[in-house]
Enzyme design. Structure first.
Site, mmCIF file in Angstrom:
data_model
loop_
_atom_site.group_PDB
_atom_site.id
_atom_site.type_symbol
_atom_site.label_atom_id
_atom_site.label_comp_id
_atom_site.label_asym_id
_atom_site.label_seq_id
_atom_site.Cartn_x
_atom_site.Cartn_y
_atom_site.Cartn_z
ATOM 1 N N GLU A 152 -21.955 11.516 28.310
ATOM 2 C CA GLU A 152 -22.034 12.026 26.122
ATOM 3 C C GLU A 152 -20.880 12.746 26.226
ATOM 4 O OE1 GLU A 152 -23.515 10.410 24.556
ATOM 5 O OE2 GLU A 152 -25.167 9.492 25.633
ATOM 6 N N HIS A 184 -17.762 11.392 25.792
ATOM 7 C CA HIS A 184 -17.745 10.641 24.565
ATOM 8 C C HIS A 184 -16.625 12.159 24.039
ATOM 9 C CE1 HIS A 184 -19.247 6.677 24.045
ATOM 10 N NE2 HIS A 184 -20.946 7.213 24.372
ATOM 11 N N GLU A 228 -18.276 3.074 24.348
ATOM 12 C CA GLU A 228 -19.529 2.192 25.273
ATOM 13 C C GLU A 228 -19.217 2.143 26.440
ATOM 14 O OE1 GLU A 228 -21.811 4.267 24.639
ATOM 15 O OE2 GLU A 228 -21.261 5.085 22.325
#
Length: 875
Positions: A309, A312, A331
């Site tokens: 995470e 990202h 992803e």
């Protein structure tokens, strides 16, 4: 396949510059009121504004051109199918900027998407609700009317009107908290303006939480929010996050762009986690670690998810894909770099070997199907977007990026990443943009190579044979698409540009030669290779292809498994390739069973883990025969030597991987009914339940599984009681996942009913039903019947969303009778699940493949197992 619905992106004539949004959730009657004032730009004169909007009622709407009168909208036309609303105005809105005002109401739903409610229990036992968000992919439109497409970026000024005893969080830091005029128990919390960002990354949370905090060495304030009273359990994730932010800052050479980052555990949460910019939301099990009650695999999982995470925050949030077709970039990249980051924080995890078993082999399994799809898929309607959050986008995406990183080299790869992030920051990019940056940095034909991996589905099988020519070894290589159903039979076989590495026994850890195979066949000469040396392709199992060796080459590699001279990840890759060749009918399954027996001296956790998965697949297949017991004997023979070496209790100096291996092996032996393991498990379980000697967290899953599989109604009742008493979600999940091991039909029914009860959180129902389906032959039938009987409720619960796909996959993929494929297909034709269409086709294909495998090899496997019994192999 039903007709694709015509899908149109939003018109470009009006676009947002800034959203000023105030929301007031009601945590008792589950509604919310909203006021939106958006600074917008009219690019082309129009008398209507089209936005996304779902399950929201607009009360009033108006548009005021800068310096001019407000124009009230006279009509709101909702296109519910397309999740759009058209606001009509009595006069034309001229080009220029202005303010769009909308007052609206919505509901805090219980579907785990949009602005939804999440149930929790206070320390005193009272049930309450938090209001939380999950917007990716297309659900910001359930919280406020917006231009809900990733390329329509704007800034956000968010304020929340909430009870003053609640925590209110959003992407940015709080800049003001002031009393609310009408009610002294309520405050208005205002957050700083965000950078330019996409709607799917906006987030807000209102609830009761404790937190732990620290500053990363580059000055970012990091907090982990936990349920009240559990702040301690946030410390592990906090340490990982504080180490990870500077790691990414250095890797990308771009600073983290916000003043703070919060990581928060949400009780009811569909995914594992969501990378909202500055406010990352997690399932409790993906964030909370209790030093006493968390097992090693949970720590590793938390570290990986935090790494994923936080990656990202740059790759996805700062630079965002232009449309969902490029979701894989987000992803696949984050799923690769999470391993790089964990390897940096925890070198003792040997995490890159685990990557091969967790991502690479999983992706190859799916990608060998005729119903796979290319990494890049053109998608339109939201239900199609939901469907691509699968192992191809994540795991194949990560695998081809790992291959690319290896092909380019770390230095140029970093340089290219920095060029890409700098060029597109606060903007949107497509796959080609990344290739261009990496090509500029490396001087290699990146786009040409990578298009063969992202634009066509599948991957190659490389067939190789060797011949000794004086002091050299001549290799003949050929490539064909690898298919789960056997050799590719179609015309025009697709071709790949394959980076191939070749190693020999002289130096098993380094490539003797690297080539780019860019044609169907190639000859390669390896200089100075002695006749007794082995030659291996795909060093480190990095290239995304499978290898089939001539029998002579394979023979020479097998001793390298026994004496461990082949590196672990190469031993794993060799076994996995052979297993899938057998599954596809290219070689006999008996060949693979013989190779599996060569792993008696294997010390590596991940190699065992992969072997164990494959034996599990074979066990499930053979549960359709009358010699299921024989394969259990084989499992016991393969696993008991390592079981005896490890024993039950940790030895001094052992680490993370030993703990994982012990749990794996004891679980495998216990499940197969290994007598000594079963007796010890029962003894330890009794002590655990009576509170004499609490089981260490790493032993709980294997012990629970063993006693349940060989237990009765009383055992199940004790497990359900432990579940009720468990304070940690991790322990509840641990129990939920093994309940399906129970064998009697009435107990199986009891477990299935439990799955839909209030005791199980909605996102966890799937693993309970899946556990029943994977637990036994009867469980498989019962779970499928249960899904059909309760379809309305299950479908309503997960509406679209990927949990419905996961449920279907887990519950039907173990069947191995042709007619079951027809039954599954027919059921979903009359009970459509649009976001799971592809999954359903894949499941039906897998059922047919299983049936073919059984027909082909069952008899020879049976003969081999009987003959082994008659003359046990000498170790």
């Amino acid at each position: 396949m039903p007709e694709k619905r015509p899908f149109e992106r939003l018109p470009a004539d009006v676009s947002p510059i800034n959203y000023s949004l105030c929301l007031k959730p009601d945590l008792l009657d589950f509604t919310f009121e909203g006021k939106l004032e958006a600074a917008a730009q009219v690019r082309q004169a129009t008398n209507q504004i089209v936005m996304n909007c779902a399950d929201i009622d607009i009360i009033t709407a108006s548009y005021a051109p800068e310096g001019d009168e407000e124009i009230h909208a006279t009509g709101f036309n909702y296109q519910n199918e397309d999740e759009k609303v058209t606001l009509s105005f009595p006069s034309t809105l001229q080009t220029g900027t202005g303010t769009l005002k909308i007052d609206f109401v919505g509901e805090l739903n219980d579907k785990m998407k949009g602005f939804y409610r999440s149930k929790y229990t206070t320390p005193s036992g009272e049930v309450r609700y938090a209001a939380v968000t999950q917007f990716e992919a297309t659900d910001a439109r359930r919280a406020f009317p917006c231009w809900d497409e990733p390329a329509i970026k704007a800034t956000f000024d968010i304020s929340l009107v909430v009870p003053k005893d609640r925590v209110a969080l959003s992407n940015m830091n709080v800049i003001d908290r002031k009393p609310y005029p009408d009610d002294e128990n309520v405050v208005e919390v205002k957050f700083a303006r965000t950078p330019v960002m996409s709607t799917y990354l906006v987030a807000f949370v209102v609830g009761e939480y404790d937190f732990v905090e620290t500053r990363s060495k580059d000055g970012v304030c990091v907090r982990v929010y936990t349920p009240v009273g559990k702040a301690e359990q946030g410390k592990f994730a906090l340490e990982v996050a504080a180490k990870t932010l500077p790691f990414y800052k250095d890797y990308f050479n771009v600073p983290y762009p916000l003043p703070k980052i919060d990581l928060i555990a949400i009780a009811d949460f569909a995914a594992g986690a969501m990378e909202n910019w500055g406010l990352v939301t997690y399932r409790e099990t993906a964030l909370l670690i209790d030093p006493k009650n968390s097992c090693s695999s949970s720590r590793q999982w938390v570290a990986l998810v935090v790494g994923h995470e936080l990656a990202h925050q740059w790759f996805g949030n700062l630079v965002t894909m232009e449309w969902w077709t490029h979701l894989w970039l987000n992803e696949g990249f984050a799923s690769w770099i999470e391993y790089l980051c964990v390897d940096h924080c925890f070198p003792e995890y040997d995490i890159w070997t685990q990557f091969v078993s967790a991502d690479y082999t999983r992706a190859q399994e799916l990608d060998a199907l005729d119903n796979s799809h290319p990494i890049e898929v053109s998608v339109g309607h939201p239900s199609e977007v939901d469907e691509i959050f699968d192992a191809i986008s994540y795991s194949k995406g990560a695998s081809v990026i790992r291959m690319l990183h290896d092909y380019i080299g770390d230095k140029d790869f970093k340089k290219g990443m920095n060029m890409y992030l700098t060029k597109f920051q606060q903007k949107n990019a497509a796959t080609e943009d990344l290739w261009e940056s990496l090509e500029n940095a490396s001087g290699k034909p990146i786009a040409a190579v990578m298009n063969t991996w992202t634009k066509q589905m599948g991957f190659p099988l490389i067939y190789v044979e060797a011949e000794q020519v004086e002091d050299d070894r001549l290799l003949r290589l050929s490539q064909r698409k690898f298919c789960a159903s056997g050799p590719y039979a179609g015309e025009d076989c697709p071709q790949w540009m394959v980076p191939i590495t070749i190693s020999t026994s002289e130096d098993p850890n380094h490539a003797k030669l690297k080539i780019l195979m860019d044609k169907p066949e190639m000859n390669v000469v390896l200089k100075n290779v002695k006749p007794d040396q082995w030659v291996k392709l795909n060093l480190g199992t990095v290239g995304f292809y499978r290898t089939q060796y001539s029998s002579a080459m394979l023979e020479s590699l097998l001793p390298g498994i026994r004496d461990l001279s082949l590196p672990p990840v190469d031993r794993l890759g060799l076994q996995n390739d052979l297993f899938s060749l057998a599954r596809a009918g290219i070689i006999s399954t008996v060949e693979v069973l013989k190779v599996m027996e060569a792993f008696v001296n294997e010390p590596n956790y991940t190699v065992w883990s992969d072997l164990s998965c494959n034996l599990g697949i074979l066990s499930t297949l053979l549960s359709h025969t009358d010699f299921y017991e024989e394969i259990q004997e084989f499992v016991k023979d393969v696993f008991s030597p390592i079981g005896e070496r490890l024993g039950w209790d940790p030895k001094p100096g052992e680490g993370h991987l030993d703990a994982l291996l012990r749990g794996l092996v004891l679980g495998k032996l216990g499940k197969a009914g290994h007598k000594a393991t079963l007796e010890e498990a029962r003894r330890r379980f009794k002590d655990h339940v009576e509170g004499k000697q609490i089981l260490s967290a790493d032993l709980r899953s294997p012990v629970y599984l063993t006693v349940l599989k060989h237990g009765d109604g009383t055992t199940l009742d004790i497990m359900l009681k432990l579940h009720k008493q468990a304070d940690m979600q991790e322990e509840k999940n641990r129990i939920e996942r093994v309940l399906g091991a129970t064998l009697s039909p009435e107990l199986i029914q009891k477990v299935l009913t439990f799955a839909l009860s209030e005791e199980v959180r909605p996102q966890d129902t799937v693993s309970v039903i899946g556990g029943v389906a994977g637990g036994s032959k009867h469980g498989r039938k019962a779970a499928w019947k249960f899904i059909k009987d309760n379809w309305e409720e299950l479908y309503n619960r997960y509406q679209g969303g990927f949990l419905i796909s996961r449920l279907i996959k887990l519950s039907v993929e173990g069947f191995a009778v042709d007619k079951m494929a027809g039954e599954v297909k027919a059921f979903f034709e009359s009970h459509p699940a649009p976001s799971a269409e592809r999954t359903i086709q894949q499941c039906c294909e897998n059922i047919l493949l299983n049936a073919a495998w059984l027909k082909r090899d069952a008899e020879s496997i049976h003969q081999y197992l009987l003959q082994r019994k008659a003359s046990p192999p000498t170790a």
